[in-house]
Enzyme design. Structure first.
Site, short mmCIF file in Angstrom:
data_model
loop_
_atom_site.label_atom_id
_atom_site.label_comp_id
_atom_site.label_asym_id
_atom_site.label_seq_id
_atom_site.Cartn_x
_atom_site.Cartn_y
_atom_site.Cartn_z
N ARG A 269 -0.02 42.82 29.27
CA ARG A 269 -0.26 41.74 28.18
C ARG A 269 0.32 40.41 28.44
O ARG A 269 1.45 40.33 29.09
CB ARG A 269 0.50 42.16 26.71
CG ARG A 269 0.40 41.21 25.65
CD ARG A 269 0.80 41.66 24.34
NE ARG A 269 2.17 42.56 24.51
CZ ARG A 269 2.27 43.31 23.31
NH1 ARG A 269 1.59 43.49 22.08
NH2 ARG A 269 3.47 44.05 23.28
N ARG B 107 5.81 38.34 27.05
CA ARG B 107 7.08 38.64 26.55
C ARG B 107 7.92 39.44 27.15
O ARG B 107 7.98 40.07 28.02
CB ARG B 107 6.42 39.43 25.18
CG ARG B 107 6.02 38.99 24.14
CD ARG B 107 5.35 39.66 23.02
NE ARG B 107 6.17 41.11 22.74
CZ ARG B 107 5.82 41.86 21.68
NH1 ARG B 107 4.60 41.60 20.93
NH2 ARG B 107 6.51 42.74 21.39
P1 ADP Z 1 0.13 45.59 19.45
O1 ADP Z 1 -0.09 44.06 18.64
O2 ADP Z 1 -0.28 46.46 18.76
O3 ADP Z 1 1.37 45.27 20.05
P2 ADP Z 1 -1.87 43.92 21.21
O4 ADP Z 1 -3.03 43.80 20.02
O5 ADP Z 1 -0.93 42.94 21.62
O6 ADP Z 1 -1.08 45.13 20.68
O7 ADP Z 1 -2.40 44.75 22.63
C1 ADP Z 1 -1.63 45.03 23.63
C2 ADP Z 1 -2.37 44.67 24.78
O8 ADP Z 1 -3.47 45.55 24.93
C3 ADP Z 1 -2.95 43.36 25.09
O9 ADP Z 1 -2.86 42.96 26.42
C4 ADP Z 1 -4.47 43.42 24.68
O10 ADP Z 1 -5.23 42.39 25.35
C5 ADP Z 1 -4.73 44.72 24.90
N1 ADP Z 1 -5.68 45.43 24.26
C6 ADP Z 1 -5.74 45.52 22.76
N2 ADP Z 1 -6.58 46.15 22.44
C7 ADP Z 1 -7.46 46.69 23.48
C8 ADP Z 1 -8.66 47.61 23.59
N3 ADP Z 1 -8.98 48.35 22.56
N4 ADP Z 1 -9.05 48.10 24.90
C9 ADP Z 1 -8.08 47.62 25.96
N5 ADP Z 1 -7.18 46.75 26.04
C10 ADP Z 1 -6.71 46.40 24.60
P1 AMP Z 2 6.13 43.92 17.75
O1 AMP Z 2 5.83 42.38 18.25
O2 AMP Z 2 5.72 44.44 16.74
O3 AMP Z 2 6.01 44.81 19.23
O4 AMP Z 2 7.72 43.75 17.72
C1 AMP Z 2 8.80 43.31 18.94
C2 AMP Z 2 10.36 44.05 18.43
O5 AMP Z 2 10.61 43.39 17.17
C3 AMP Z 2 10.36 45.44 18.17
O6 AMP Z 2 10.36 46.05 19.50
C4 AMP Z 2 11.55 45.42 17.41
O7 AMP Z 2 12.83 45.34 18.07
C5 AMP Z 2 11.39 44.40 16.63
N1 AMP Z 2 10.77 44.54 15.23
C6 AMP Z 2 9.56 43.99 14.86
N2 AMP Z 2 9.01 44.50 13.55
C7 AMP Z 2 9.94 45.00 13.41
C8 AMP Z 2 10.02 46.27 12.14
N3 AMP Z 2 9.38 46.23 11.04
N4 AMP Z 2 11.26 46.87 11.99
C9 AMP Z 2 12.10 46.89 12.97
N5 AMP Z 2 11.97 46.30 14.08
C10 AMP Z 2 10.94 45.47 14.23
#
Ligand code: ADP
Ligand code: AMP
Length: 209
Positions: A127, A155
């Site tokens: 990502r 990230r």
């Molecule tokens: P989340 O918000 O649930 O943590 P993201 O939307 O940031 O997930 O997606 C995580 C990674 O997977 C990103 O690099 C994104 O481009 C990729 N991704 C998201 N949906 C798909 C999909 N349907 N197929 C392949 N890759 C995807």
């Molecule tokens: P995310 O961007 O949703 O993947 O969140 C990144 C990180 O933020 C997680 O791994 C947690 O450490 C923290 N976090 C985000 N949302 C929550 C939540 N609803 N409850 C607890 N921790 C959270």
């Protein structure tokens, strides 16, 4: 339209949220984004949350519930919202119900994106996010075409080591919410392994049913 995107880290919640924003003109509320902004601003809350995030652990419920309470009270949430990455624990889900009840609103749909663990690690480690446009990419599945390389950021918690910990937090503390929302009769489970556009189509069908 009060929506929730649910799923493991990397399931595609942020990616799909962008399509919901465009279609329904409602704000995305990502607790992860709010926490990262607090870290960037070096607030006390951000610095405290960072310790948990760096370890792949959940930030304490009291902090998260406070964030959501303030955010839902903002004007732009009056026409609806998309919750992304919240709730992640049973106490958070119960607090959300109480809060929405007080506000006289209810959840229309919880969209659960199902993606197996094996795929999650690859999704997360590949990502990248543009610091200019905020767009989410994947180096293999959705490579950036018109972004400058220096604008793409990875990230801090998107490492293989942290993903494993975040996945166990998901299975232990968050996945039980599927039963919670099944009992409320609002959840739709989608196959999150399909292409982005197919998931989007399934999501809109589920919402408009
Ligand atoms: P989340 O918000 O649930 O943590 P993201 O939307 O940031 O997930 O997606 C995580 C990674 O997977 C990103 O690099 C994104 O481009 C990729 N991704 C998201 N949906 C798909 C999909 N349907 N197929 C392949 N890759 C995807
Ligand atoms: P995310 O961007 O949703 O993947 O969140 C990144 C990180 O933020 C997680 O791994 C947690 O450490 C923290 N976090 C985000 N949302 C929550 C939540 N609803 N409850 C607890 N921790 C959270």
């Amino acid at each position: 339209m009060n929506l929730m995107l649910f799923g493991a880290p990397g399931a595609g919640k942020g990616t799909q949220a962008k399509f919901l924003i465009e279609k329904y003109d409602i704000p995305q509320i990502s607790t992860g984004d709010i926490l990262r902004a607090a870290i960037a601003d070096k607030t006390e809350m951000g610095m405290e949350a960072k310790k948990f995030m760096d370890e792949g652990q959940l930030v304490p419920d009291s902090t998260i519930i406070g964030i959501i309470k303030d955010r839902l009270a903002e004007d732009d949430c009056k026409k609806g919202f998309i919750l992304d990455g919240f709730p992640r624990t049973l106490p958070q889900a119960e607090a959300l119900n109480a809060l929405m009840n007080d506000m006289g609103i209810s959840l229309d749909k919880v969209i659960s994106l199902n993606v197996p663990d094996e795929l999650i690690v690859e999704r997360i480690t590949g990502r990248r996010t543009s610091k200019v446009t905020g767009k989410i990419y994947h180096m293999k599945f959705n490579p950036p075409t018109d972004e400058k390389e220096e604008d793409l950021i990875q990230r801090a918690d998107d490492t293989e080591e942290t993903v494993t910990k975040r996945l166990s937090a998901y299975h232990d503390q968050t996945a039980p919410l599927i039963d919670f929302y099944t009992n409320m009769g609002v959840i739709v489970e989608l196959d999150g392994t399909k292409d982005v556009s197919e998931v989007t189509a399934d999501m809109f069908t589920a919402i408009e049913k």
